[in-house]
Design a protein around this motif. Structure first.
Motif, mmCIF file in Angstrom:
data_model
loop_
_atom_site.group_PDB
_atom_site.id
_atom_site.type_symbol
_atom_site.label_atom_id
_atom_site.label_comp_id
_atom_site.label_asym_id
_atom_site.label_seq_id
_atom_site.Cartn_x
_atom_site.Cartn_y
_atom_site.Cartn_z
ATOM 1 N N PRO A 131 30.161 42.314 41.549
ATOM 2 C CA PRO A 131 30.644 42.362 40.544
ATOM 3 C C PRO A 131 31.527 43.738 40.461
ATOM 4 O O PRO A 131 32.688 43.966 39.738
ATOM 5 C CB PRO A 131 29.416 43.131 39.620
ATOM 6 C CG PRO A 131 28.415 42.367 40.086
ATOM 7 C CD PRO A 131 28.677 42.108 41.652
ATOM 8 N N TRP A 132 31.499 44.477 41.613
ATOM 9 C CA TRP A 132 32.555 45.636 41.905
ATOM 10 C C TRP A 132 33.607 45.389 43.044
ATOM 11 O O TRP A 132 34.611 46.007 43.348
ATOM 12 C CB TRP A 132 31.778 46.921 42.546
ATOM 13 C CG TRP A 132 31.224 46.475 43.789
ATOM 14 C CD1 TRP A 132 31.071 46.567 45.034
ATOM 15 C CD2 TRP A 132 29.586 46.088 43.933
ATOM 16 N NE1 TRP A 132 30.183 46.246 45.843
ATOM 17 C CE2 TRP A 132 29.270 46.084 45.191
ATOM 18 C CE3 TRP A 132 28.612 45.982 42.830
ATOM 19 C CZ2 TRP A 132 28.055 45.477 45.383
ATOM 20 C CZ3 TRP A 132 27.358 45.615 43.183
ATOM 21 C CH2 TRP A 132 27.184 45.381 44.695
ATOM 22 N N GLY A 133 33.525 43.869 43.390
ATOM 23 C CA GLY A 133 34.571 43.191 44.061
ATOM 24 C C GLY A 133 35.832 43.018 43.131
ATOM 25 O O GLY A 133 35.641 42.824 41.835
ATOM 26 N N GLY A 134 37.122 42.725 43.803
ATOM 27 C CA GLY A 134 38.244 42.469 42.932
ATOM 28 C C GLY A 134 38.257 41.287 42.150
ATOM 29 O O GLY A 134 38.504 41.518 41.157
ATOM 30 N N LYS B 43 37.555 38.342 29.249
ATOM 31 C CA LYS B 43 36.710 39.410 28.540
ATOM 32 C C LYS B 43 35.278 39.090 28.664
ATOM 33 O O LYS B 43 34.857 38.757 27.600
ATOM 34 C CB LYS B 43 37.394 39.405 27.038
ATOM 35 C CG LYS B 43 38.597 40.008 26.816
ATOM 36 C CD LYS B 43 39.288 39.822 25.235
ATOM 37 C CE LYS B 43 40.613 40.312 25.300
ATOM 38 N NZ LYS B 43 41.544 39.734 26.163
ATOM 39 N N LEU B 44 34.869 38.848 29.604
ATOM 40 C CA LEU B 44 33.327 38.604 30.039
ATOM 41 C C LEU B 44 32.696 39.877 30.934
ATOM 42 O O LEU B 44 33.242 40.680 31.231
ATOM 43 C CB LEU B 44 33.159 37.384 30.962
ATOM 44 C CG LEU B 44 34.011 36.007 30.459
ATOM 45 C CD1 LEU B 44 33.992 34.969 31.559
ATOM 46 C CD2 LEU B 44 33.376 35.526 29.248
ATOM 47 N N ASP B 45 31.497 39.898 30.817
ATOM 48 C CA ASP B 45 30.463 40.519 31.423
ATOM 49 C C ASP B 45 30.486 40.504 32.941
ATOM 50 O O ASP B 45 29.833 39.380 33.205
ATOM 51 C CB ASP B 45 29.141 40.754 30.641
ATOM 52 C CG ASP B 45 28.132 41.663 31.547
ATOM 53 O OD1 ASP B 45 28.666 42.962 31.673
ATOM 54 O OD2 ASP B 45 27.174 41.439 31.919
ATOM 55 N N PRO B 46 30.877 41.388 33.809
ATOM 56 C CA PRO B 46 30.935 41.133 35.309
ATOM 57 C C PRO B 46 29.300 40.729 35.620
ATOM 58 O O PRO B 46 29.381 40.034 36.448
ATOM 59 C CB PRO B 46 31.446 42.392 35.747
ATOM 60 C CG PRO B 46 32.183 43.189 34.746
ATOM 61 C CD PRO B 46 31.515 42.521 33.355
ATOM 62 N N PHE C 53 46.720 34.691 39.940
ATOM 63 C CA PHE C 53 46.050 33.619 39.612
ATOM 64 C C PHE C 53 44.902 34.001 38.404
ATOM 65 O O PHE C 53 44.936 33.402 37.524
ATOM 66 C CB PHE C 53 45.167 33.229 40.974
ATOM 67 C CG PHE C 53 44.195 32.273 40.547
ATOM 68 C CD1 PHE C 53 44.458 30.693 40.553
ATOM 69 C CD2 PHE C 53 42.922 32.473 40.558
ATOM 70 C CE1 PHE C 53 43.549 29.795 40.317
ATOM 71 C CE2 PHE C 53 41.844 31.255 40.291
ATOM 72 C CZ PHE C 53 42.362 30.222 40.149
ATOM 73 N N TYR C 54 44.277 35.167 38.670
ATOM 74 C CA TYR C 54 43.305 35.527 37.566
ATOM 75 C C TYR C 54 43.712 35.822 36.221
ATOM 76 O O TYR C 54 43.331 35.558 35.190
ATOM 77 C CB TYR C 54 42.398 36.412 37.998
ATOM 78 C CG TYR C 54 41.574 36.004 39.287
ATOM 79 C CD1 TYR C 54 40.345 35.223 38.591
ATOM 80 C CD2 TYR C 54 41.621 36.431 40.293
ATOM 81 C CE1 TYR C 54 39.515 34.516 39.670
ATOM 82 C CE2 TYR C 54 41.033 35.482 41.380
ATOM 83 C CZ TYR C 54 39.703 34.663 41.094
ATOM 84 O OH TYR C 54 38.931 34.376 42.119
ATOM 85 N N PHE C 55 45.024 36.533 36.332
ATOM 86 C CA PHE C 55 45.364 37.137 35.017
ATOM 87 C C PHE C 55 46.608 36.187 34.477
ATOM 88 O O PHE C 55 46.931 35.992 32.985
ATOM 89 C CB PHE C 55 46.106 38.507 35.006
ATOM 90 C CG PHE C 55 45.195 39.589 35.314
ATOM 91 C CD1 PHE C 55 44.238 39.673 34.362
ATOM 92 C CD2 PHE C 55 45.088 40.138 36.689
ATOM 93 C CE1 PHE C 55 43.143 40.702 34.667
ATOM 94 C CE2 PHE C 55 44.074 41.010 36.657
ATOM 95 C CZ PHE C 55 43.209 41.631 35.836
ATOM 96 N N GLY C 56 47.276 35.087 35.366
ATOM 97 C CA GLY C 56 48.297 34.161 34.810
ATOM 98 C C GLY C 56 47.654 32.788 34.585
ATOM 99 O O GLY C 56 47.905 32.270 33.656
ATOM 100 N N ARG D 160 38.530 41.088 38.139
ATOM 101 C CA ARG D 160 39.825 40.355 37.622
ATOM 102 C C ARG D 160 39.191 39.280 36.679
ATOM 103 O O ARG D 160 39.768 39.229 35.484
ATOM 104 C CB ARG D 160 40.667 40.023 38.732
ATOM 105 C CG ARG D 160 41.520 40.986 39.362
ATOM 106 C CD ARG D 160 42.475 40.646 40.340
ATOM 107 N NE ARG D 160 43.006 41.491 41.068
ATOM 108 C CZ ARG D 160 42.735 41.828 42.343
ATOM 109 N NH1 ARG D 160 41.639 41.744 42.829
ATOM 110 N NH2 ARG D 160 43.409 42.863 42.964
ATOM 111 N N ALA D 161 38.215 38.300 36.875
ATOM 112 C CA ALA D 161 38.111 36.993 36.081
ATOM 113 C C ALA D 161 37.388 37.481 34.974
ATOM 114 O O ALA D 161 37.797 37.010 33.837
ATOM 115 C CB ALA D 161 37.092 36.340 36.820
#
Length: 433
Positions: A155-158, A168-171, A348-351, A162-163
């Motif tokens: 969860p603390w990885g990049g 807007k999800l809980d890591p 990739f993750y934000f686009g 980002r995903a």
């Protein structure tokens, strides 16, 4: 010209040139996007795009600069010599044990979530073993990079962060069902290490116990005059403190590295002449890595600034037939392999990920399933020439980037497939909506 087609051509041209060694990555990262930016008719804005890309990667470049200097100095002082000597005695001259140990050590160190730190620590501990036994360093880089790719799903990885942010999800909720796939991926890597080990056994045989002990006694720093055995406890405490602060996130990593480097220099080499000598000894490694980072900023700046990334994402999603809509989760997992290789994680993750999630929602596929599936390509992603830590890895190991990419691509893809299959079986994401 169609921006999506231009983007694909740019990436294909770039990869072809560096894989065939027709152009160095440093030159290709600067020249190829500049040429395609002009072809796209956006020459007037190329300067701003380049500066923006460089700005985005500047903190990473600074961090790597001082990380290389810091951990190189720690190696010079002899901090890792006892660990190397101990490891040599434990493996008893067996290449297979060294290779399996590479996976285990990397998995443990990777828990800090930072690939660059992982490579620096594991290379410092393991590279002397590979050199002393004459082992293939491509095996080392392959195992370290793919293991880091698996462990990067924490969860603390990049990528996971980002995903989760993009959709807007809980890591934590996103991560937990991925654990079975990660375990399967690590198990596959241990099996791969065994296979590599058998090949090395046939090539090298076993080193005798006497030879192994002799190697352990010779496990000393490359620069004997720079060793500081009486400061080993201080240097060890400094490294532990640095890693602890890194995990806590009290300060940016680049700032932590700068402070740790300054403290290490003052305590171990108080004289100005000594400090200049140590910096000069590692200037080559620093220059080769940091120059590539800023060059990669030009590539990503133009790729994103011209709109190629967005156009490529929409084009790919548009190619998915409606009949395959219910299979959007496994399709996303497969798409994550090439696309996290060709474009940055941010792109990739934000686009692209929100577009894939929106397409999946039309067929009843939950955004959580799409997000988990999108993480499956991370072991292949780390092979990308757009990943700064990859340059650090090959630089420290002393191998060519193109050789590393050719050798590691199939093992990395195999681990991605294993994690995807186990993820579907464990219902981390369904085969069909």
């Amino acid at each position: 010209m169609n921006l999506a087609l231009l983007g694909f051509l740019m990436v294909a041209t770039f990869m072809t040139l560096i894989m065939t060694k027709k152009m160095t990555p440093l030159v290709a990262l600067i020249v190829i996007p500049s040429v395609f930016g002009v072809i796209a008719g956006q020459s007037a804005g190329l300067g701003d795009m380049m500066i923006e890309g460089i700005k985005n990667l500047a903190p990473t470049g600074v961090m790597l600069l001082f990380a290389i200097l810091f951990f190189s100095i720690m190696t010079d002082t002899g901090l890792f010599d006892p660990l190397v000597a101990r490891l040599i005695r434990i493996v008893h001259g067996d290449p297979m044990l060294i290779l399996i140990g590479s996976v285990v050590l990397c998995a443990l160190v990777s828990l800090d979530g930072d690939g660059s730190t992982t490579y620096i620590i594991t290379i410092a501990a393991l590279l002397p073993l590979y050199k002393r036994f004459g082992m293939n360093r491509l095996y080392l880089c392959c195992l370290l990079m793919v293991t880091s790719g698996v462990m990067n799903l924490t969860p603390w990885g990049g990528p996971t962060a980002r995903a989760a942010s993009a959709l807007k999800l809980d890591p934590a909720t996103l991560f937990l069902p991925l654990i079975p796939g990660m375990i399967a991926g690590l198990a596959f890597l241990v099996g791969l290490a065994v296979w590599f080990g058998r090949k090395e056994r046939r090539r090298l045989g076993h080193v005798s116990v006497q030879q192994s002990h002799a190697m352990a006694d010779l496990a000393v720093s490359q620069y004997p005059q720079a060793r500081r055995p009486r400061l080993i406890w201080f240097n060890g405490a400094l490294v532990v403190a640095l890693l602890t602060l890194l995990v806590w996130g009290l300060l940016p990593l680049s700032v932590l590295m700068m402070i740790a480097f300054a403290i290490a220099m003052i305590v171990n080499y108080p004289g100005v002449a000594e400090q200049k000598e140590r910096i000069a000894a590692h200037a080559g490694n620093v220059l080769s890595v940091v120059s590539l980072i800023f060059a990669a900023g030009i590539f990503t700046g133009i790729l994103g600034g011209t709109g190629m990334v967005e156009a490529m994402s929409k084009e790919v999603v548009g190619f998915i037939p409606p009949a395959l809509g219910p299979y959007m989760a496994p399709i996303t997992a497969l798409l994550s392999l090439p696309f996290t290789f060709f474009i940055s994680n941010d792109a990739f993750y934000f686009g692209m990920l929100p577009i894939l999630a929106e397409a999946g929602a039309h067929y009843g596929v939950e955004p959580m399933a799409i997000a988990r599936a999108s993480l499956m390509g991370q072991p292949v992603h780390l092979l990308s020439p757009l990943v700064p830590s990859t340059y650090l890895l090959v630089s420290l190991a002393g191998i060519d980037l193109a050789d590393h990419q050719r050798f590691t691509l199939l093992p990395a893809a195999a681990v991605c497939i294993v994690m995807t299959l186990v993820g579907m079986i464990a219902l981390a994401f369904p085969l069909v909506a």
